[in-house]
Design a protein around this motif. Sequence first.
Motif, short mmCIF file in Angstrom:
data_model
loop_
_atom_site.label_atom_id
_atom_site.label_comp_id
_atom_site.label_asym_id
_atom_site.label_seq_id
_atom_site.Cartn_x
_atom_site.Cartn_y
_atom_site.Cartn_z
N GLY A 186 0.78 -1.23 0.00
CA GLY A 186 0.00 0.00 0.00
C GLY A 186 0.81 1.27 0.00
N ALA A 187 2.13 1.21 0.09
CA ALA A 187 2.95 2.42 0.09
C ALA A 187 3.46 2.71 -1.32
CB ALA A 187 4.13 2.27 1.05
N PRO A 218 -0.14 3.54 4.64
CA PRO A 218 -0.02 3.87 3.21
C PRO A 218 0.42 5.32 3.04
CG PRO A 218 -2.07 2.72 3.67
CD PRO A 218 -1.49 3.08 4.99
#
Length: 429
Positions: free
Chosen positions: A299-300, A338
Amino acid sequence: MHAGSGFLDRLGGRYRPLAVDSLLALGYVGAGLLLGQEQPPAGWRSVDALGAVLTALVGLVMVARRFAPVVVFGASSALWTVFIACGYWPVVNSMPSLLGLYTVAATRRPRTALACAAVVAGVWVYAGIGNIDHSSMPTVLAQAVLFPAVVLVVGRGSGALAERNRQFAELTSQLRGQQEENALRALTEERVRIARELHDVVAHHMSVISLQAGMASYVFPTDPAASRRALDTIADTSREALEEMRRMLVLLRVGQEGQRDGQRDGQRDGQGEDGAAAYAPAPGLDLLDRLLERVRGAGAEVTMEITGSPIRLPQGMALCVYRVVQEALTNVLKHAGPTRAAVTIRYERRTIVVRVTNEGGDNFQPNREMSPGHGLIGMRERAKIYGGSVTAGPRALGGFEVRLTLPAPTTSDRPGSLPAPGTGDVHIR
């Protein structure tokens, strides 16, 4: 005030209470003698030589109040009673007995303190009866109850506070010892784990040397040029293996600790001896792209930029860079969620600078125990092997930054030209 404090500070902790009580006793004696020189109320006689001797004795017994509180209180109360029986003004020597009652209340059981308070009240009433013609009995009775009661309550509270402070000091000492023990254990475990990885690097080099030596021997009669190339490879690989072995030996100068790591590390890696991954080379810069893909999948949004002229790093140093980037990005995922992160590798003339930044909020804090590598402890130890350093802290514009600085690898064949192991300290800005 400052001079007196300095004098007491120069005294050892064992004799300081005795010195304080001695000064206090002398102060009481001096105050009593000065008060005895004043004109006493009606019905009481002035302090003469006998009264002065009794005053000195009542005050001086206070020197031993910490060593035998009940005995000292009894002695001072008895002398005070004799002083009153001789017709002297009771107020002159009332303070030492009240101090003795305070000490008993602070250091002994409540029953003993109540008995001593009753003694003080009795002596006070006795003094009022001895001068009944010039005394108001209601006032005497009120004083006989109020004064000992106040001293008793204050003494009990002081004793309880002293006991709590002692318990807090003991607990603080235990916690400090546990923290130091935990930090040492984490440091030892991390060093052993890093040394195991360097051992794998050296084993990989030895495998290459063995293979190249066999090939050189095989092709030497028919292809001298290929044999020479194999020997050059052996020379380069053996030199690099010696460098890694030297660093591993420096790292392991921590005693015979960490003997229980083997099973735990095997469980952490999830690889048994029979697994194919157990024979894979240690990760390096070539696997950074795969690492970034895993982080993006979590999610990053991560980018990587390489500036300068890339050079080939020794496998151990490349492993150091990989692990620091891995742990920094793991920290981002755990604490910033995130977000956007950036990995920058800058090759300079004498150093290699690796920066991992993120745009997390101000609540982001470094995780000092993240796995693998115990977070900042692992970063420090890895940088220390190669004479580098790590800084970690919030950025001025928000987010967090981890910065690894390593000296550029030497190309000299002399062992003395290797980068000296550095402090590797983690500086938190």
